[in-house]
Design a protein around this motif. Structure first.
Motif, PDB file in Angstrom:
ATOM      1  N   GLY A 150       0.830  -1.199   0.000  1.00  0.00           N
ATOM      2  CA  GLY A 150       0.000   0.000   0.000  1.00  0.00           C
ATOM      3  C   GLY A 150       0.862   1.246   0.000  1.00  0.00           C
ATOM      4  O   GLY A 150       1.643   1.462   0.941  1.00  0.00           O
ATOM      5  N   ASN A 173       1.279  -1.935  -4.774  1.00  0.00           N
ATOM      6  CA  ASN A 173       0.134  -1.052  -4.673  1.00  0.00           C
ATOM      7  C   ASN A 173      -0.917  -1.537  -5.657  1.00  0.00           C
ATOM      8  O   ASN A 173      -0.591  -2.155  -6.675  1.00  0.00           O
ATOM      9  CB  ASN A 173       0.527   0.400  -4.986  1.00  0.00           C
ATOM     10  CG  ASN A 173      -0.472   1.394  -4.446  1.00  0.00           C
ATOM     11  OD1 ASN A 173      -0.822   1.356  -3.271  1.00  0.00           O
ATOM     12  ND2 ASN A 173      -0.933   2.301  -5.295  1.00  0.00           N
ATOM     13  N   ARG A 174      -2.186  -1.269  -5.355  1.00  0.00           N
ATOM     14  CA  ARG A 174      -3.235  -1.734  -6.262  1.00  0.00           C
ATOM     15  C   ARG A 174      -3.178  -1.055  -7.618  1.00  0.00           C
ATOM     16  O   ARG A 174      -3.621  -1.601  -8.617  1.00  0.00           O
ATOM     17  CB  ARG A 174      -4.613  -1.548  -5.604  1.00  0.00           C
ATOM     18  CG  ARG A 174      -4.902  -2.584  -4.525  1.00  0.00           C
ATOM     19  CD  ARG A 174      -6.262  -2.385  -3.907  1.00  0.00           C
ATOM     20  NE  ARG A 174      -6.306  -1.197  -3.067  1.00  0.00           N
ATOM     21  CZ  ARG A 174      -7.416  -0.706  -2.522  1.00  0.00           C
ATOM     22  NH1 ARG A 174      -8.583  -1.292  -2.757  1.00  0.00           N
ATOM     23  NH2 ARG A 174      -7.371   0.348  -1.755  1.00  0.00           N
ATOM     24  N   LEU A 198       1.937  -3.497   6.417  1.00  0.00           N
ATOM     25  CA  LEU A 198       0.654  -3.264   5.748  1.00  0.00           C
ATOM     26  C   LEU A 198       0.224  -1.808   5.874  1.00  0.00           C
ATOM     27  O   LEU A 198       0.181  -1.253   6.981  1.00  0.00           O
ATOM     28  CB  LEU A 198      -0.428  -4.160   6.348  1.00  0.00           C
ATOM     29  CG  LEU A 198      -0.227  -5.676   6.207  1.00  0.00           C
ATOM     30  CD1 LEU A 198      -1.391  -6.421   6.851  1.00  0.00           C
ATOM     31  CD2 LEU A 198      -0.079  -6.081   4.751  1.00  0.00           C
ATOM     32  N   LEU A 200      -2.672  -0.658   3.684  1.00  0.00           N
ATOM     33  CA  LEU A 200      -3.834  -0.620   2.807  1.00  0.00           C
ATOM     34  C   LEU A 200      -5.035  -0.017   3.522  1.00  0.00           C
ATOM     35  O   LEU A 200      -5.204  -0.197   4.736  1.00  0.00           O
ATOM     36  CB  LEU A 200      -4.212  -2.029   2.360  1.00  0.00           C
ATOM     37  CG  LEU A 200      -3.301  -2.735   1.360  1.00  0.00           C
ATOM     38  CD1 LEU A 200      -3.764  -4.177   1.181  1.00  0.00           C
ATOM     39  CD2 LEU A 200      -3.288  -2.007   0.032  1.00  0.00           C
ATOM     40  N   LEU A 202      -9.004  -0.214   4.321  1.00  0.00           N
ATOM     41  CA  LEU A 202      -9.926  -1.338   4.440  1.00  0.00           C
ATOM     42  C   LEU A 202     -11.138  -1.107   3.547  1.00  0.00           C
ATOM     43  O   LEU A 202     -11.772  -0.055   3.575  1.00  0.00           O
ATOM     44  CB  LEU A 202     -10.380  -1.509   5.891  1.00  0.00           C
ATOM     45  CG  LEU A 202     -11.346  -2.666   6.159  1.00  0.00           C
ATOM     46  CD1 LEU A 202     -10.685  -4.004   5.863  1.00  0.00           C
ATOM     47  CD2 LEU A 202     -11.846  -2.616   7.601  1.00  0.00           C
ATOM     48  N   SER A 203     -11.459  -2.114   2.739  1.00  0.00           N
ATOM     49  CA  SER A 203     -12.638  -2.080   1.886  1.00  0.00           C
ATOM     50  C   SER A 203     -13.105  -3.512   1.704  1.00  0.00           C
ATOM     51  O   SER A 203     -12.480  -4.456   2.199  1.00  0.00           O
ATOM     52  CB  SER A 203     -12.303  -1.459   0.520  1.00  0.00           C
ATOM     53  OG  SER A 203     -11.404  -2.297  -0.199  1.00  0.00           O
ATOM     54  N   GLU A 205     -12.845  -5.117  -0.923  1.00  0.00           N
ATOM     55  CA  GLU A 205     -11.826  -5.776  -1.728  1.00  0.00           C
ATOM     56  C   GLU A 205     -10.606  -6.168  -0.907  1.00  0.00           C
ATOM     57  O   GLU A 205      -9.924  -7.141  -1.229  1.00  0.00           O
ATOM     58  CB  GLU A 205     -11.387  -4.866  -2.886  1.00  0.00           C
ATOM     59  CG  GLU A 205     -12.450  -4.641  -3.960  1.00  0.00           C
ATOM     60  CD  GLU A 205     -13.559  -3.705  -3.503  1.00  0.00           C
ATOM     61  OE1 GLU A 205     -13.290  -2.855  -2.621  1.00  0.00           O
ATOM     62  OE2 GLU A 205     -14.680  -3.831  -4.009  1.00  0.00           O
ATOM     63  N   THR A 206     -10.294  -5.416   0.151  1.00  0.00           N
ATOM     64  CA  THR A 206      -9.073  -5.696   0.913  1.00  0.00           C
ATOM     65  C   THR A 206      -9.329  -6.431   2.226  1.00  0.00           C
ATOM     66  O   THR A 206      -8.379  -6.862   2.884  1.00  0.00           O
ATOM     67  CB  THR A 206      -8.319  -4.389   1.225  1.00  0.00           C
ATOM     68  OG1 THR A 206      -9.164  -3.527   2.008  1.00  0.00           O
ATOM     69  CG2 THR A 206      -7.914  -3.675  -0.049  1.00  0.00           C
ATOM     70  N   LYS A 207     -10.577  -6.594   2.619  1.00  0.00           N
ATOM     71  CA  LYS A 207     -10.864  -7.328   3.852  1.00  0.00           C
ATOM     72  C   LYS A 207     -10.335  -8.752   3.731  1.00  0.00           C
ATOM     73  O   LYS A 207     -10.578  -9.444   2.755  1.00  0.00           O
ATOM     74  CB  LYS A 207     -12.375  -7.349   4.108  1.00  0.00           C
ATOM     75  CG  LYS A 207     -12.759  -7.931   5.455  1.00  0.00           C
ATOM     76  CD  LYS A 207     -14.256  -7.792   5.687  1.00  0.00           C
ATOM     77  CE  LYS A 207     -14.652  -8.326   7.059  1.00  0.00           C
ATOM     78  NZ  LYS A 207     -16.106  -8.196   7.285  1.00  0.00           N
ATOM     79  N   PHE A 209      -7.262  -9.494   3.266  1.00  0.00           N
ATOM     80  CA  PHE A 209      -6.236  -9.476   2.219  1.00  0.00           C
ATOM     81  C   PHE A 209      -5.104 -10.449   2.533  1.00  0.00           C
ATOM     82  O   PHE A 209      -4.636 -11.194   1.662  1.00  0.00           O
ATOM     83  CB  PHE A 209      -5.690  -8.053   2.073  1.00  0.00           C
ATOM     84  CG  PHE A 209      -4.631  -7.884   1.036  1.00  0.00           C
ATOM     85  CD1 PHE A 209      -4.966  -7.640  -0.284  1.00  0.00           C
ATOM     86  CD2 PHE A 209      -3.285  -7.966   1.371  1.00  0.00           C
ATOM     87  CE1 PHE A 209      -3.984  -7.488  -1.255  1.00  0.00           C
ATOM     88  CE2 PHE A 209      -2.297  -7.822   0.406  1.00  0.00           C
ATOM     89  CZ  PHE A 209      -2.655  -7.586  -0.911  1.00  0.00           C
ATOM     90  N   LEU A 232      -7.658  -6.514   7.762  1.00  0.00           N
ATOM     91  CA  LEU A 232      -6.881  -6.878   6.594  1.00  0.00           C
ATOM     92  C   LEU A 232      -6.267  -8.266   6.734  1.00  0.00           C
ATOM     93  O   LEU A 232      -5.884  -8.886   5.751  1.00  0.00           O
ATOM     94  CB  LEU A 232      -5.752  -5.862   6.365  1.00  0.00           C
ATOM     95  CG  LEU A 232      -6.150  -4.429   6.017  1.00  0.00           C
ATOM     96  CD1 LEU A 232      -4.922  -3.534   6.051  1.00  0.00           C
ATOM     97  CD2 LEU A 232      -6.813  -4.372   4.641  1.00  0.00           C
TER      98      LEU A 232
END
Length: 307
Positions: A150, A173-174, A198, A200, A202-203, A205-207, A209, A232
């Motif tokens: 991230g 990175n995404r 880490l 990132l 939290l969303s 998509e990343t929960k 991760f 994450l």
């Protein structure tokens, strides 16, 4: 009754900072420093349309009973860990997050955890306090590979600090960040990094991760640092990896459910260094944070007063 503004959960550390950054011409803000349960929210927020929230949980079903509430100004970047932002939006409550206020503070805290893990400082401290003198062998970080997951503001600060102490930086990175380095697959980073940190957001998509499969990809004996969000990481899989030595040590400032219980598996492991979600808590960061929060409150109050 005129609408109220409430600072829901001002603790002893934030109160003097709040007093320092508040202006004489600010709209009146009721500051609550008394501990409360979620069920108390309708009483505390009665007649309140704007509330400042410093990391208190705001369950949607209880906020629905706070009939006047229209805005939550969350003191941080990740309200999703404490409330369902989309559900609140559907209820007519807008959540305002504050980004970038503590990038340096959080990065410095992540580095502090990294050094503490590398030299096993927390365990030696516990040993000495219990009467046991047990020097422990550590890891020299100069020349080691730091994998930064991230590259937002905090991750970028980690790059700067890590290079300054002589670490080799690997980054994922995404979206590509050619200014940091060539694109790298997350699998390759995990397999080669001596330390993984880490950063990132939290969303959905990343929960989760860093799940069991990705933890298993990490280099045996690596160190994991998390100052981002607890969700994450699969905490059970992490505890298992720490127990069997696949991951040598972890430095954790955030957890899936906070505060962390004393009987949580991670709290029982000697090779884990814990802190209480405090990476962003420096005076400098708090002053910036509360200053920006009050800017939002002033704007919302002005809009409310406009014809």
């Amino acid at each position: 009754m005129s609408a109220r503004i409430v600072f829901l959960d001002c603790n002893d550390q934030l109160r003097p900072v709040f007093d320092a950054v508040a202006r004489a011409d600010d709209p009146p803000i009721h500051v609550n420093s008394t501990p409360f349960a979620s069920d108390d929210l309708p009483r505390l927020l009665h007649g309140c349309d704007i509330c400042i929230d410093d990391h208190s949980y705001m369950p949607s079903e209880i906020v629905a009973r706070c009939g006047d509430l229209r805005h939550i100004v969350f003191l941080g970047t990740g309200p999703q860990s404490y409330m369902d932002v989309e559900a609140l939006r559907r209820q007519g409550v807008t959540v305002h997050a504050i980004k970038g206020y503590g990038d340096t503070a959080v990065a410095e805290h992540a580095v502090a955890l990294m050094f503490a893990c590398a030299r096993d400082l927390a365990r030696m401290d516990r040993n000495i306090r219990s009467g046991a003198w047990r020097p422990r062998e550590g890891v020299q970080l100069k020349g080691k590979r730091l994998g930064i997951v991230g590259l937002g503001g905090i991750g970028a600060e980690m790059v700067r600090i890590a290079r300054g102490i002589g670490m080799e930086v690997l980054a994922w990175n995404r979206t590509p960040r050619p200014d940091v380095g060539p694109p790298m697959a997350i699998e390759d980073l995990l397999k080669t990094a001596d330390v993984v940190s880490l950063h990132l957001a939290l969303s959905e998509e990343t929960k989760g991760f860093l799940d069991g499969a990705r933890l298993a990809m990490m280099k045996r004996g690596a160190i994991l640092i998390n100052t981002a969000r607890g969700a994450l990481v699969d905490e059970k899989a992490l505890a298992d990896a720490l127990n069997d030595g696949h991951i040598a040590r972890a430095g954790l400032d955030v957890f899936a459910l906070e505060p962390l219980r004393a009987d949580h598996p991670l709290a029982k492991l000697d090779n884990v260094t814990l802190s209480a979600h405090s990476g962003f808590r420096t005076y400098e960061a708090s002053a910036t944070l509360l200053g920006r929060a009050l800017d939002i409150v002033r704007r919302l109050a002005a809009q409310r007063s406009s014809p």
